[in-house]
Motif scaffolding. Structure first.
Motif, PDB file in Angstrom:
ATOM      1  N   ALA A 229       0.818  -1.212   0.000  1.00 33.45           N
ATOM      2  CA  ALA A 229       0.000   0.000   0.000  1.00 33.45           C
ATOM      3  C   ALA A 229       0.855   1.267   0.000  1.00 33.45           C
ATOM      4  O   ALA A 229       0.442   2.301  -0.533  1.00 33.45           O
ATOM      5  N   ALA A 230       2.061   1.196   0.587  1.00 35.18           N
ATOM      6  CA  ALA A 230       2.937   2.369   0.617  1.00 35.18           C
ATOM      7  C   ALA A 230       3.453   2.733  -0.768  1.00 35.18           C
ATOM      8  O   ALA A 230       3.843   3.880  -1.003  1.00 35.18           O
ATOM      9  N   ALA A 231       3.447   1.764  -1.702  1.00 36.54           N
ATOM     10  CA  ALA A 231       3.859   2.002  -3.097  1.00 36.54           C
ATOM     11  C   ALA A 231       5.212   2.714  -3.185  1.00 36.54           C
ATOM     12  O   ALA A 231       5.362   3.686  -3.928  1.00 36.54           O
ATOM     13  N   LEU A 232       6.163   2.245  -2.413  1.00 33.24           N
ATOM     14  CA  LEU A 232       7.482   2.864  -2.410  1.00 33.24           C
ATOM     15  C   LEU A 232       8.210   2.603  -3.725  1.00 33.24           C
ATOM     16  O   LEU A 232       8.363   1.445  -4.133  1.00 33.24           O
ATOM     17  N   PRO A 233       8.682   3.648  -4.393  1.00 31.85           N
ATOM     18  CA  PRO A 233       9.452   3.412  -5.629  1.00 31.85           C
ATOM     19  C   PRO A 233      10.754   2.685  -5.362  1.00 31.85           C
ATOM     20  O   PRO A 233      11.334   2.080  -6.272  1.00 31.85           O
ATOM     21  N   GLU A 234      11.210   2.707  -4.109  1.00 25.42           N
ATOM     22  CA  GLU A 234      12.457   2.023  -3.746  1.00 25.42           C
ATOM     23  C   GLU A 234      12.316   0.504  -3.734  1.00 25.42           C
ATOM     24  O   GLU A 234      13.302  -0.215  -3.856  1.00 25.42           O
ATOM     25  N   VAL A 235      11.080  -0.009  -3.574  1.00 23.19           N
ATOM     26  CA  VAL A 235      10.872  -1.454  -3.452  1.00 23.19           C
ATOM     27  C   VAL A 235      10.817  -2.098  -4.838  1.00 23.19           C
ATOM     28  O   VAL A 235      10.008  -1.711  -5.680  1.00 23.19           O
ATOM     29  N   VAL A 236      11.671  -3.089  -5.053  1.00 20.19           N
ATOM     30  CA  VAL A 236      11.694  -3.787  -6.340  1.00 20.19           C
ATOM     31  C   VAL A 236      11.197  -5.222  -6.230  1.00 20.19           C
ATOM     32  O   VAL A 236      10.893  -5.855  -7.243  1.00 20.19           O
ATOM     33  N   GLU A 237      11.104  -5.738  -4.994  1.00 16.71           N
ATOM     34  CA  GLU A 237      10.641  -7.116  -4.815  1.00 16.71           C
ATOM     35  C   GLU A 237      10.002  -7.256  -3.441  1.00 16.71           C
ATOM     36  O   GLU A 237      10.527  -6.753  -2.446  1.00 16.71           O
ATOM     37  N   LEU A 238       8.845  -7.931  -3.432  1.00 14.80           N
ATOM     38  CA  LEU A 238       8.101  -8.158  -2.187  1.00 14.80           C
ATOM     39  C   LEU A 238       7.648  -9.607  -2.206  1.00 14.80           C
ATOM     40  O   LEU A 238       6.777  -9.978  -2.997  1.00 14.80           O
ATOM     41  N   VAL A 239       8.258 -10.442  -1.352  1.00 20.13           N
ATOM     42  CA  VAL A 239       8.041 -11.887  -1.427  1.00 20.13           C
ATOM     43  C   VAL A 239       7.573 -12.423  -0.069  1.00 20.13           C
ATOM     44  O   VAL A 239       8.386 -12.694   0.818  1.00 20.13           O
ATOM     45  N   PRO A 240       6.254 -12.593   0.104  1.00 21.72           N
ATOM     46  CA  PRO A 240       5.775 -13.189   1.352  1.00 21.72           C
ATOM     47  C   PRO A 240       5.943 -14.701   1.348  1.00 21.72           C
ATOM     48  O   PRO A 240       5.950 -15.330   0.286  1.00 21.72           O
ATOM     49  N   ALA A 241       6.077 -15.267   2.541  1.00 19.49           N
ATOM     50  CA  ALA A 241       6.116 -16.718   2.719  1.00 19.49           C
ATOM     51  C   ALA A 241       5.263 -17.045   3.941  1.00 19.49           C
ATOM     52  O   ALA A 241       4.461 -16.228   4.372  1.00 19.49           O
ATOM     53  N   ALA A 242       5.418 -18.238   4.508  1.00 15.63           N
ATOM     54  CA  ALA A 242       4.554 -18.650   5.610  1.00 15.63           C
ATOM     55  C   ALA A 242       4.769 -17.820   6.867  1.00 15.63           C
ATOM     56  O   ALA A 242       3.818 -17.520   7.598  1.00 15.63           O
ATOM     57  N   ARG A 243       6.014 -17.425   7.161  1.00 13.83           N
ATOM     58  CA  ARG A 243       6.305 -16.650   8.374  1.00 13.83           C
ATOM     59  C   ARG A 243       7.294 -15.521   8.122  1.00 13.83           C
ATOM     60  O   ARG A 243       7.821 -14.942   9.064  1.00 13.83           O
TER      61      ARG A 243
END
Length: 201
Positions: free
Chosen positions: A30-44
């Motif tokens: 939701a923050a839509a940071l231009p700095e973020v290039v990858e967001l990878v959730p896992a189980a924990r």
């Protein structure tokens, strides 16, 4: 929440539950940071990759995350048609103490969300499975599960995008294009998506 550096431009966020994973993922998304290039959730965990020098902005967002509160973020709804004739449909019904038709009704009556992807390209772990269908994996995994197989295991349901070994209880099959490397994104389902299953003839 525990933060661990991963190389120079990524951080691994460790939390205690799937709900907390979703709170972190949704807040960063939701923050839509231009700095973020990858967001990878896992189980924990949630792995966040940033552009060089971008981790400071990521940390500022993480400092504001309330792990007990889910931040609403934009999500798609995807409907997947399923033919419910899987080899374990009777086993799932017997274990749940219901008939096969009730398994289908329960599975199609829920709305799921993609918690994370893994195991194989395009394999999405969906949460929201009705309690009666939350069952253990098979005692002996299959050496080859056909592509498109829809199964349940523990608190998850999923569809296999390609033929692989697997121990999930298979209740049906789908022809939905779960993974296509020529498509962008290649995976049909992405973390945060809402998913419905629909009984097909």
């Amino acid at each position: 929440m525990r933060l661990r550096r991963c190389g120079t431009d990524a951080v691994l966020v460790e939390v205690d539950s799937l709900g907390e994973v979703e709170a972190v993922r949704a807040a960063v998304h939701a923050a839509a940071l231009p700095e973020v290039v990858e967001l990878v959730p896992a189980a924990r965990t949630v792995l966040i990759g940033a552009r060089p020098g971008g981790l400071a902005a990521v940390r500022r967002v993480l400092d504001t995350v309330d792990l007990s509160h889910r931040v609403e973020s934009e999500s798609r709804e995807v409907t997947i048609p399923v033919v419910y004739d899987g080899p374990d449909l009777e086993l799932v019904a017997e274990t749940a103490g219901v008939g096969p038709d009730e398994v289908v009704r329960l599975h199609t009556g829920a709305t799921y969300s993609v918690a994370f992807c893994g195991f194989a390209p395009g394999f999405a772990y969906l949460v929201g499975l009705p309690e009666a269908l939350q069952q253990p994996r098979l005692d002996s995994p299959r050496t080859k599960v056909p592509a498109g197989s829809v199964g349940v295991a523990g608190e998850y349901t999923a569809a296999y995008p390609r033929a692989t070994p697997g121990g999930w209880r298979l209740i049906g099959r789908t022809d939905a294009p779960l993974f296509d490397p020529r498509r962008d994104p290649a995976a049909l389902l992405q973390p945060g998506d809402r998913v419905r299953f629909e009984a097909a003839a």
